[in-house]
Structure formats: C-alpha cells, structure tokens
Design a protein around this motif. Sequence first.
Motif, PDB file in Angstrom:
ATOM      1  N   SER A  99       0.835  -1.203   0.000  1.00  0.00           N
ATOM      2  CA  SER A  99       0.000   0.000   0.000  1.00  0.00           C
ATOM      3  C   SER A  99       0.870   1.253   0.000  1.00  0.00           C
ATOM      4  O   SER A  99       0.554   2.227  -0.676  1.00  0.00           O
ATOM      5  CB  SER A  99      -0.932   0.003   1.206  1.00  0.00           C
ATOM      6  N   LEU A 100       1.979   1.220   0.734  1.00  0.00           N
ATOM      7  CA  LEU A 100       2.868   2.387   0.736  1.00  0.00           C
ATOM      8  C   LEU A 100       3.476   2.593  -0.647  1.00  0.00           C
ATOM      9  O   LEU A 100       3.608   3.722  -1.108  1.00  0.00           O
ATOM     10  CB  LEU A 100       3.974   2.214   1.774  1.00  0.00           C
ATOM     11  N   THR A 101       3.822   1.497  -1.296  1.00  0.00           N
ATOM     12  CA  THR A 101       4.380   1.609  -2.648  1.00  0.00           C
ATOM     13  C   THR A 101       3.373   2.258  -3.585  1.00  0.00           C
ATOM     14  O   THR A 101       3.718   3.084  -4.416  1.00  0.00           O
ATOM     15  CB  THR A 101       4.737   0.210  -3.182  1.00  0.00           C
ATOM     16  N   ARG A 102       2.102   1.884  -3.399  1.00  0.00           N
ATOM     17  CA  ARG A 102       1.089   2.453  -4.296  1.00  0.00           C
ATOM     18  C   ARG A 102       0.865   3.930  -4.050  1.00  0.00           C
ATOM     19  O   ARG A 102       0.301   4.621  -4.898  1.00  0.00           O
ATOM     20  CB  ARG A 102      -0.232   1.696  -4.149  1.00  0.00           C
ATOM     21  N   THR A 103       1.247   4.453  -2.887  1.00  0.00           N
ATOM     22  CA  THR A 103       1.046   5.884  -2.641  1.00  0.00           C
ATOM     23  C   THR A 103       2.264   6.706  -3.056  1.00  0.00           C
ATOM     24  O   THR A 103       2.217   7.923  -2.981  1.00  0.00           O
ATOM     25  CB  THR A 103       0.763   6.168  -1.153  1.00  0.00           C
ATOM     26  N   LEU A 104       3.346   6.060  -3.473  1.00  0.00           N
ATOM     27  CA  LEU A 104       4.538   6.810  -3.865  1.00  0.00           C
ATOM     28  C   LEU A 104       4.223   7.680  -5.083  1.00  0.00           C
ATOM     29  O   LEU A 104       3.476   7.282  -5.956  1.00  0.00           O
ATOM     30  CB  LEU A 104       5.685   5.861  -4.204  1.00  0.00           C
ATOM     31  N   ARG A 105       4.825   8.876  -5.082  1.00  0.00           N
ATOM     32  CA  ARG A 105       4.632   9.753  -6.242  1.00  0.00           C
ATOM     33  C   ARG A 105       5.926   9.815  -7.039  1.00  0.00           C
ATOM     34  O   ARG A 105       6.964   9.368  -6.590  1.00  0.00           O
ATOM     35  CB  ARG A 105       4.256  11.167  -5.765  1.00  0.00           C
ATOM     36  N   GLY A 106       5.824  10.383  -8.206  1.00  0.00           N
ATOM     37  CA  GLY A 106       7.020  10.640  -8.999  1.00  0.00           C
ATOM     38  C   GLY A 106       7.181   9.624 -10.109  1.00  0.00           C
ATOM     39  O   GLY A 106       6.879   8.445  -9.948  1.00  0.00           O
ATOM     40  N   ALA A 107       7.681  10.104 -11.255  1.00  0.00           N
ATOM     41  CA  ALA A 107       7.799   9.260 -12.446  1.00  0.00           C
ATOM     42  C   ALA A 107       8.818   8.156 -12.235  1.00  0.00           C
ATOM     43  O   ALA A 107       8.652   7.040 -12.724  1.00  0.00           O
ATOM     44  CB  ALA A 107       8.189  10.121 -13.643  1.00  0.00           C
ATOM     45  N   ALA A 108       9.884   8.447 -11.484  1.00  0.00           N
ATOM     46  CA  ALA A 108      10.965   7.472 -11.320  1.00  0.00           C
ATOM     47  C   ALA A 108      10.458   6.197 -10.650  1.00  0.00           C
ATOM     48  O   ALA A 108      10.982   5.116 -10.876  1.00  0.00           O
ATOM     49  CB  ALA A 108      12.097   8.081 -10.511  1.00  0.00           C
ATOM     50  N   LEU A 109       9.416   6.346  -9.833  1.00  0.00           N
ATOM     51  CA  LEU A 109       8.948   5.195  -9.072  1.00  0.00           C
ATOM     52  C   LEU A 109       7.770   4.502  -9.741  1.00  0.00           C
ATOM     53  O   LEU A 109       7.175   3.584  -9.181  1.00  0.00           O
ATOM     54  CB  LEU A 109       8.565   5.644  -7.656  1.00  0.00           C
ATOM     55  N   ALA A 110       7.451   4.945 -10.953  1.00  0.00           N
ATOM     56  CA  ALA A 110       6.298   4.369 -11.657  1.00  0.00           C
ATOM     57  C   ALA A 110       6.389   2.852 -11.793  1.00  0.00           C
ATOM     58  O   ALA A 110       5.384   2.165 -11.574  1.00  0.00           O
ATOM     59  CB  ALA A 110       6.133   5.035 -13.023  1.00  0.00           C
ATOM     60  N   PRO A 111       7.544   2.277 -12.145  1.00  0.00           N
ATOM     61  CA  PRO A 111       7.602   0.810 -12.277  1.00  0.00           C
ATOM     62  C   PRO A 111       7.201   0.101 -10.982  1.00  0.00           C
ATOM     63  O   PRO A 111       6.416  -0.852 -11.015  1.00  0.00           O
ATOM     64  CB  PRO A 111       9.077   0.547 -12.601  1.00  0.00           C
ATOM     65  N   LEU A 112       7.690   0.595  -9.863  1.00  0.00           N
ATOM     66  CA  LEU A 112       7.328   0.000  -8.576  1.00  0.00           C
ATOM     67  C   LEU A 112       5.825   0.073  -8.349  1.00  0.00           C
ATOM     68  O   LEU A 112       5.190  -0.884  -7.904  1.00  0.00           O
ATOM     69  CB  LEU A 112       8.024   0.762  -7.444  1.00  0.00           C
ATOM     70  N   ARG A 113       5.275   1.257  -8.659  1.00  0.00           N
ATOM     71  CA  ARG A 113       3.855   1.475  -8.457  1.00  0.00           C
ATOM     72  C   ARG A 113       3.047   0.514  -9.317  1.00  0.00           C
ATOM     73  O   ARG A 113       2.074  -0.086  -8.871  1.00  0.00           O
ATOM     74  CB  ARG A 113       3.533   2.918  -8.816  1.00  0.00           C
ATOM     75  N   ILE A 114       3.470   0.379 -10.569  1.00  0.00           N
ATOM     76  CA  ILE A 114       2.748  -0.503 -11.495  1.00  0.00           C
ATOM     77  C   ILE A 114       2.826  -1.954 -11.007  1.00  0.00           C
ATOM     78  O   ILE A 114       1.838  -2.686 -11.019  1.00  0.00           O
ATOM     79  CB  ILE A 114       3.327  -0.370 -12.920  1.00  0.00           C
TER      80      ILE A 114
END
Lengths: 287, 249
Positions: A99-114
């Motif tokens: 859930s914390l990963t899904r709240t991360l912002r920023g383009a660099a972290l997009a792969p993690l979010r996805i």
Amino acid sequence: MDQGVGLPEPSALELSRRAWRRSRARRSTLIGLLSTLVFAVVAYLVVTNAPGWPRVQTTFFSPSVAWESLPLILEGLWLNLQVLVLGGFLVLVVGLLVSLTRTLRGAALAPLRILATAYVDLFRGMPLIIVLYLVGFGFPALGLQGMPTSPFVLGTVAIVLVYGAYVAEVFRAGIESVHPSQRAAARSLGLNHRQTMRIVVLPQALRTVTPALLNDFIALQKDVGLISVLGALDAVRQAQILVGQSFNFTPYVVAGLLFVLLAIPSARVADAVSARARRRQQSGSLL
Amino acid sequence: MSEPVLDVRGVVKVFGDNAVLRGVDLAVGEHQVVALIGGSGSGKSTLLRCASLLETVDDGQVLLDGEDVTDPRIDADQVRRRMGVVFQAYNLFPHLSVLDNVTLAPTVVHGRPKAEVRDEAMALLTRIGLAEKAGEYPDRLSGGQQQRVAIVRALAVRPRVLLLDEITSALDPELVGEVLAVVREVAAQGMTIVMATHEMGFARQVADTVAFLDGGVVLESGPPQQVLGDPVEARTRQFLSRVIDAGRL
Ligand SMILES: Nc1ncnc2c1ncn2[C@@H]1O[C@H](COP(=O)(O)OP(=O)(O)OP(=O)(O)O)[C@@H](O)[C@H]1O
Ligand SMILES: [Mg+2]
C-alpha cells in the motif's frame, strides 16, 4: 449550572414517556425471547423427526468418534495456528509495504507502483484455492535448488500472497481517508515523505482500518484450513483421514466447531473495536 | 528596505487550462506583515502553497533570504523548515496531544533536545493561555483554540516567515478575535508574516502592506490606508464595495 445544584427534576410528562419506553422495551424483549424459543423448538422437532435423523446422528454427531478424533484434530489445529500467526504477521507486512508503494509519487517510481498495482489486481481476483494449487504444486515443480517443498511453507506463501493483496487495499483506503491537509501540514513543518507517513498519516490510517483488518483476520482464521489441500497435516486434513478410517463424518464436525471456537474471541474483539471507533466518530468533532 | 525575506517574482501557476497565477510579484521585508486580499478563487491559497513549496510553480521564482527555492535541485524539506504555515483547518494532528503537536517538528525535523523543546513549547502555550491544554487531544479543543495551537506549532520551528491562509475563516465569529489577537502579538514581536485574509478590519490594523490579488496578478499593493481606503484600481474598489456590502469591513 447557575440554576441551582444537580439535574432538573423530570416533569410528569417526561416520567410518563420514560415509563412507556420501558414497557415497550420489556415487551420487545419478551417477544424476541418467545420467538427464538419457538423457532428453536420447531427446528429441533423437524430435524429429529426427519426420517434420516437417526442415521445422521450416528454418522455426524457420534460422541465416541468425536472424543477419539479430538487429539489428532487438535494436533492438526496447532499447525493451523502456526500458519495463522506467521501468515497474519506476514500479511500485515506485505499489505503495508504494497500500500505504501502504491502511494509513492514521482515518475521514477512508476515501475514500482505498477508492479504493486499488478500484484493487487492479480491476487485479489484469484481464488485462494487456485493460488494454493499453483504455489503448492508449481513452485516445487520448478525444481529450483533450495525451493521449500513443505506444504506448511508453501501454504503460508499462498495465503500471504492472497491476503496481502486484500490487506494492501485496506491500508490504502485508510491512507487515503486521512485528510490531504494533514499531509500538507506535516510537509510544511518540514517533515519529509517518510516521516509524514510514519508519524502523521499511518497512525491515523491504522485507527480507521483496524475494524476492517480484524474482519480480514477472522476470514484468515478459517482459510488457513485450506492448506490441507496441499497435504499439510492440519485440522481439516486430520479430520479427512479420520473420516476415511471410520466412515463417520463426526471428525469434520469436530474440526468445524474448533474453527468456530477459534473465531469467536476474534469476532468479539472486532465488535468491541468497531463499537469504540463508532463512538469516537460520533462524539468528537474531528476538525 | 533591505533584502526581502520572501521575494515572489513573476510566479505563474496553472491548473489544467486555468492559469490561476499569471505572474505574481510580491516582496516581503523583514518584520513586515503583508495581507493578501482578493476574491474567492483569486489564487491567495495557491500563492501561499507555491511559496511554501507545497505546489511547484509553473514559472517565475520564489526567493527565501535571497535563495531561489524554486530551483528543483534544492532540498524542499530543508526550505520548508524555514517557513511556518497555518491553513484554514485540519492543521493539528488529531492523534497527537497539543504538546506533541507543537514539539514534533523541532524534535523530529530539527533534532533539538526534547527537554529544551518541551520547555519552549510550554512557554509558547502559556503565552496564548493554553498551557493547561497541553495534554489534551485536538478534538477536545474549540476551533479557535486549535488555530492558536497551530500558530504556536508553526512558530516552534523558529521560521523566517509565517504564512497564514485564512486561518479564521472556518471559525465561529466569536472565536475569530482570540486567534487574531495571537497573530497581532506575533506580529508585534517582529515576525515576518504573509496572511491571506477576509478580515479587512484586521488587515487595516496589523498589516504594513495590503496586496490585492486579481486576475492572477497583484493588481494593487501599498499601505492599508491607501489600498483599503483610497484604491487606485477600479477592480479593487469593486471588490471592497462587495466586501463592505457583506459587512466585513
Ligand atoms: N489542486 C488544484 N487543482 C485544480 N484547480 C485548483 C487546485 N487548487 C486550486 N485550484 C483552482 O485555483 C483557483 C484559485 O484557488 P485558491 O484556492 O488559490 O483561491 P483563493 O484565493 O484561496 O480562494 P478562497 O478565498 O476561496 O480561499 C480556483 O479556481 C481553484 O479552483
Ligand atoms: Mg483560499
């Protein structure tokens, strides 16, 4: 306060209203009791007068079989409890991290979010029993060195995968329920993202989601019985073996009742916690 | 005037196809109190959020003590530590006591010793008459008390500038006075303040400069007597007459 001491004396009107409410309450309690009793008696008579009842009684509710099967089933239940505790803990960790990963912002972290989103989508939609089969029989089939083959470990992994996805969503809902101004207030005090989450957002989110988490825990309590499909010698599996030996279904009833007994305390805790949360919401004006 | 503490230069902020700020200039000198006025939706909050780096500007610069804080290479958390911000509502953390709210940033962010921060926080709370509420949770306080604590919390990090965004507009009228009294005292102590406000009477008394925000720019600014009493711009006059009609002057 300045109108003398103590509370004002109730008027005759108020007294009559209270008397009426009391008699109303008594009457509904009585009706409730009576109807429950009638229902129980009718159900009892219908079941015990059914043509097949004597056979059902001996094959499902045999006291002697129950007593003999109890030790083995309890032994199996111990395994379920271990999966429950270990799995429950891991579910919280996985759920929180995802859930914390899904709240991360920023383009660099997009792969993690996805990745986190894909994980949740996948495991929230897949039936637990299928995940159990895939993990329980698929992982060992890979033949990788060091891959655990114990149904205990594999079963726990499957349960954590599925419940982690659920709990991640519960956490995320909690995080999103915290008013955005709280985050802004924390950031404007100079707290960084991590500090804001840890000190300001998560404590508030956790309070909100505790009742939901407890409900998921209760669901988990019975779902740990599914590791039996992998051959783990848990309560369900033991009952299955005993049924096979005795051609009597009583062990299933015993195992079932034990799971119910396990769930009752958690259910009461969940009730108490959500009642407290409700009270807090009703009283405080949370500005 | 020496170098401004906060210097906003040509700041632009666009939301979708809505250019809310179209080149705002505003210089705030040391010990100055600037009141931002303007209609609802004129961008007062947006400007303050840009200044406190809660929003990224789409053009222009914000300088804090001469340092360009809109430079993406700068550590935004580090900059925010030098500003205090109070919003309209939801300022306090409901799961922390009043005292913990005040001591949080000085201890966690600035790493100052707990005991020292605590004493200082208690002194600040005493000054606003809320020392006996130190152990209470925010939801046990009135709205006015909460906002006073929020101001104290912002001051506890010893900011260079205090940004206040309509901190009384969510309050019942009888609570506004106590909050404004705290702002007045803080201003008297020499704090540099930028405040968005609808309280024209208060702006007139406390502000050194009143800036009228309209159409995405500071249309008019100057001493309160001039801007509020004898505005040059027709738009300012219109705005003020609407405010007078609403009974807020
Ligand atoms: N995050 C956002 N996304 C999109 N539009 C926004 C956002 N924040 C503000 N706006 C828009 O920007 C404009 C200015 O808003 P802002 O809150 O700065 O006005 P304001 O002057 O503070 O008004 P008020 O006096 O009502 O508080 C409004 O039209 C608003 O809808
Ligand atoms: Mg605003």
